[in-house]
Design an enzyme around this catalytic site. Structure first.
Site, PDB file in Angstrom:
ATOM      1  N   THR A 375       0.830  -1.178   0.000  1.00  0.00           N
ATOM      2  CA  THR A 375       0.000   0.000   0.000  1.00  0.00           C
ATOM      3  C   THR A 375       0.872   1.238   0.000  1.00  0.00           C
ATOM      4  OG1 THR A 375      -1.451  -1.303   1.325  1.00  0.00           O
ATOM      5  CG2 THR A 375      -1.850   1.058   1.371  1.00  0.00           C
ATOM      6  N   THR A 393      -3.685   0.834  -2.904  1.00  0.00           N
ATOM      7  CA  THR A 393      -2.890  -0.373  -2.709  1.00  0.00           C
ATOM      8  C   THR A 393      -3.067  -1.409  -3.801  1.00  0.00           C
ATOM      9  OG1 THR A 393      -2.429  -2.107  -1.069  1.00  0.00           O
ATOM     10  CG2 THR A 393      -4.716  -1.509  -1.339  1.00  0.00           C
ATOM     11  N   ASN A 395      -2.225  -4.361  -2.422  1.00  0.00           N
ATOM     12  CA  ASN A 395      -2.125  -5.255  -1.276  1.00  0.00           C
ATOM     13  C   ASN A 395      -0.659  -5.606  -1.040  1.00  0.00           C
ATOM     14  OD1 ASN A 395      -2.976  -6.518   0.979  1.00  0.00           O
ATOM     15  ND2 ASN A 395      -3.659  -8.387  -0.022  1.00  0.00           N
ATOM     16  N   ASP A 417      -7.556 -10.109   1.312  1.00  0.00           N
ATOM     17  CA  ASP A 417      -8.107  -9.382   2.462  1.00  0.00           C
ATOM     18  C   ASP A 417      -9.479  -9.917   2.883  1.00  0.00           C
ATOM     19  OD1 ASP A 417      -6.057  -7.716   3.113  1.00  0.00           O
ATOM     20  OD2 ASP A 417      -6.795  -5.973   2.032  1.00  0.00           O
ATOM     21  N   SER A 446     -10.798  -3.765   4.772  1.00  0.00           N
ATOM     22  CA  SER A 446      -9.501  -3.095   4.670  1.00  0.00           C
ATOM     23  C   SER A 446      -9.115  -2.492   6.013  1.00  0.00           C
ATOM     24  CB  SER A 446      -9.619  -1.990   3.621  1.00  0.00           C
ATOM     25  OG  SER A 446      -8.457  -1.197   3.611  1.00  0.00           O
ATOM     26  N   SER A 447      -7.848  -2.151   6.131  1.00  0.00           N
ATOM     27  CA  SER A 447      -7.391  -1.398   7.309  1.00  0.00           C
ATOM     28  C   SER A 447      -6.938   0.004   6.926  1.00  0.00           C
ATOM     29  CB  SER A 447      -6.211  -2.115   7.973  1.00  0.00           C
ATOM     30  OG  SER A 447      -6.597  -3.380   8.407  1.00  0.00           O
ATOM     31  N   GLY A 467       0.736  -0.563   5.578  1.00  0.00           N
ATOM     32  CA  GLY A 467       1.115  -1.430   6.693  1.00  0.00           C
ATOM     33  C   GLY A 467       0.069  -2.471   7.070  1.00  0.00           C
TER      34      GLY A 467
HETATM   35  O1  DON Z   1      -6.589  -2.838   2.612  1.00  0.00           O
HETATM   36  C1  DON Z   1      -5.772  -3.240   3.428  1.00  0.00           C
HETATM   37  O2  DON Z   1      -5.883  -3.091   4.617  1.00  0.00           O
HETATM   38  C2  DON Z   1      -4.518  -3.931   2.907  1.00  0.00           C
HETATM   39  N1  DON Z   1      -4.747  -4.482   1.621  1.00  0.00           N
HETATM   40  C3  DON Z   1      -3.422  -2.938   2.920  1.00  0.00           C
HETATM   41  C4  DON Z   1      -2.123  -3.538   2.493  1.00  0.00           C
HETATM   42  C5  DON Z   1      -0.981  -2.792   3.005  1.00  0.00           C
HETATM   43  O3  DON Z   1      -1.079  -1.799   3.670  1.00  0.00           O
HETATM   44  C6  DON Z   1       0.325  -3.380   2.696  1.00  0.00           C
HETATM   45  N2  DON Z   1       1.353  -2.477   3.065  1.00  0.00           N
HETATM   46  N3  DON Z   1       2.217  -2.622   3.790  1.00  0.00           N
END
Ligand code: DON
Length: 567
Positions: A375, A393, A395, A417, A446-447, A467
């Site tokens: 991301t 992102t 992912n 996810d 998602s986060s 993250g």
């Molecule tokens: O949407 C999400 O929460 C994850 N796909 C985000 C992925 C992410 O932040 C990877 N980075 N370090």
């Protein structure tokens, strides 16, 4: 005589022009709120794209669209047009949120990653043609520009097209990430053929991607979701057992949603609603920490006791996340209850300041009976006081590591996810349940937490990070470092970060970045019963703080970001 008349008319026109332009300038000066615009971007090219657009008179939304397309070229491990994300905006004193998260293809189903024995097939949701959701980025940028753009669509796309056709200088961090992804890339994914020639410190050109971007510049979002580009994506999918069809692409819709808004200290937080769990998580963390002010009193930042208190709060947030959160178009997410101040005060009371609460006893907290990595982020403000906070992102770094031939488009692996099987952890080690089960056209949980803090109706901070599940715990630590612990923005971002997510039991993640975690700190936490895992969080905070109308922009030392103040 005739000549004189014409001269007079010209002179009149000139006077009218002068008056109007003075007027326009006067209005601009009256509405100019900040001393300057600013951008905090995960790389140099994203920052100069925003700078170019702000200097041309574009607003934060224009600059955000330009930066998003630029990063799709120069930060290909996460910047994208083959992925999705969220943007939180503050425009003319009002909050907005656009959800351009990927959706599951219409042929997806709940058990698509399970074998005949109902076991999860390793890597199918991560590195395969089945790993991708229908991309949302182009639709999201189009929607933002249609609603708020000041410059033309072609103007905001120009920097990205230039970087694709003329090339950009490759950073060594990008090469390293490419090499890691190449080891996992599916053999039929065209990944090494496309990126193999990339070398550190050398110029890398992407004419195929340039062509796609030109189609989008000429045809708007149809240049991606219909016609040539859509055909190329769907054909390669079909040839390789992928699920995304031309219809899936044509039907994709970005959605304007009401952002989450909550009061904290003397500010309002404007942040991401579901299908992100991040906004709810961030608000829960901030409010519970506030409720525990007595327990935090005189506790040194990042001392064992401080980390323990954070872990206790975070556990409760992740218990709720696993149970209640998913796509609000498919399940009802009890957002109001989850961020209710009374609920959180009760929840904070369960924190045990002296010992670790037993994992199995940390349950989701609502008593209603309900049905059952990579991301990137950038933050922008313009001189009028508007703000854009964007996290998007693929992912994992380079997503599924599938490149669509003839386009340079890298496809996401956002399907990971979803909950492949209730209770089985995804790549971030977090579990979710039925609320986040796969369904056609559903958005995975998602986060991502692009956030804006508002004080007295003006922007005080714009912040976000990648993250995965560490996103909102990282933002929480930086924000509290600034506003509770009174650190400078840079010190707040530089400071070490810790993370706990309920499962695995009693495990505190320490970011790999801090190679010297003091041994006595570890020893004390071990005595309390904690274990540790050192891990790369991929945190890369990009934040802007505004004090007395003056923006300060900081890019995380963990990445290759660049911040610019645009006078
Ligand atoms: O949407 C999400 O929460 C994850 N796909 C985000 C992925 C992410 O932040 C990877 N980075 N370090």
């Amino acid at each position: 005589m005739f000549y004189l008349k014409r001269k007079l008319i010209k002179y009149c026109y000139f006077i009218v022009f002068l008056l109007i332009s003075q007027q326009v300038l006067a209005v601009e000066n009256v509405t100019q709120k900040l001393e300057a615009g600013a951008v905090a971007s995960p790389d140099h090219y994203g920052a100069i794209a925003a700078q170019e657009i702000l200097k041309k008179g574009g607003n934060a939304a224009d600059a955000a669209v330009a930066t998003a397309f630029a990063l799709a070229v120069t930060y290909p491990e996460a910047g994208n047009i083959g992925g999705g994300g969220f943007m939180t905006l503050w425009m003319d004193g009002k909050p907005y949120f656009i959800d351009y998260r990927e959706v599951a293809p219409s042929k997806a189903d709940k058990d698509m990653y399970l074998d005949d024995h109902k076991n999860v097939i390793p890597n199918l949701s991560l590195y395969s043609y089945k790993a991708s959701g229908v991309p949302g980025t182009v639709a999201g940028m189009w929607a933002v520009h249609q609603r708020f753009g000041k410059l033309s669509w072609k103007e905001v796309m120009a920097p990205a097209i230039r970087f694709a056709n003329e090339g950009f200088t490759v950073d060594k961090q990008l090469v390293k990430r490419y090499q890691e992804a190449a080891e996992l890339a599916p053999a039929n994914g065209h990944f090494k053929q496309y990126f193999g020639a990339m070398q550190a410190e050398k110029v890398f050109k992407q004419p195929e991607l340039g062509k796609v971007l030109e189609r989008i510049a000429n045809q708007g979002s149809d240049g991606f979701y219909k016609g040539e580009t859509a055909k190329l994506i769907a054909q390669q999918m079909e040839k390789n057992d992928g699920l995304i069809t031309e219809n899936d692409l044509a039907n994709y819709q970005a959605k304007w949603r009401a952002p989450l808004v909550a009061n904290w200290q003397d500010m309002q937080i404007v942040t991401a609603p579901p299908p992100s769990s991040g906004g709810v998580g961030l608000i829960q963390l901030l409010l519970m920490k506030q409720d525990l002010a007595n327990d935090f009193k005189d506790v040194k930042v990042n001392s064992p006791q401080y980390i323990h208190l954070l872990a206790e709060i975070e556990k409760r947030v992740f218990a709720d996340r696993a149970e209640y959160m998913g796509d609000p178009d498919f399940i009802s997410v009890p957002v109001t209850e989850l961020i209710d101040t009374n609920y959180l005060a009760q929840r904070a009371k369960q924190v045990n300041p002296k010992a670790i609460s037993i994992t199995e006893q940390v349950k989701p907290g609502l008593d209603t009976n309900r049905e059952k990595l990579q991301t990137t982020h950038f933050s922008i403000v313009d001189k009028w006081g508007n703000a854009a906070s964007n996290t998007y992102t693929l992912n994992g770094w380079f997503g599924s590591a599938v490149v669509i031939e003839g386009t340079g488009i890298i496809l996401n692996n956002e399907m990971d996810d979803f909950s492949s099987k209730p209770g089985v952890a995804n790549q971030f080690g977090v579990v979710s349940k039925d609320a986040n089960a796969i369904e056609p056209n559903k958005r995975p949980l998602s986060s991502m937490t692009p956030s804006i803090f508002i004080k007295n109706n003006d922007v005080a901070m714009v912040i976000g990070t990648p993250g995965g599940s560490r996103i909102f715990t990282s933002i929480f630590q930086v924000v509290t470092n600034v506003f509770d612990n009174h650190m400078s923005l840079k010190a707040a971002i530089d400071a070490p970060r810790y993370h706990h997510q309920l499962l695995p039991t009693n495990l505190i993640f320490i970011e790999r970045f801090q190679n010297k975690v003091p041994e006595d700190l570890k020893d004390q936490l071990k005595q309390m019963g904690y274990q540790f895992k050192q891990q790369d969080f991929s945190g890369d905070i990009q934040a802007i703080k505004i004090t007395d109308n003056k923006p300060e922009a900081v890019s995380d030392i963990r990445g290759r970001g660049k911040s610019i103040i645009v006078k």
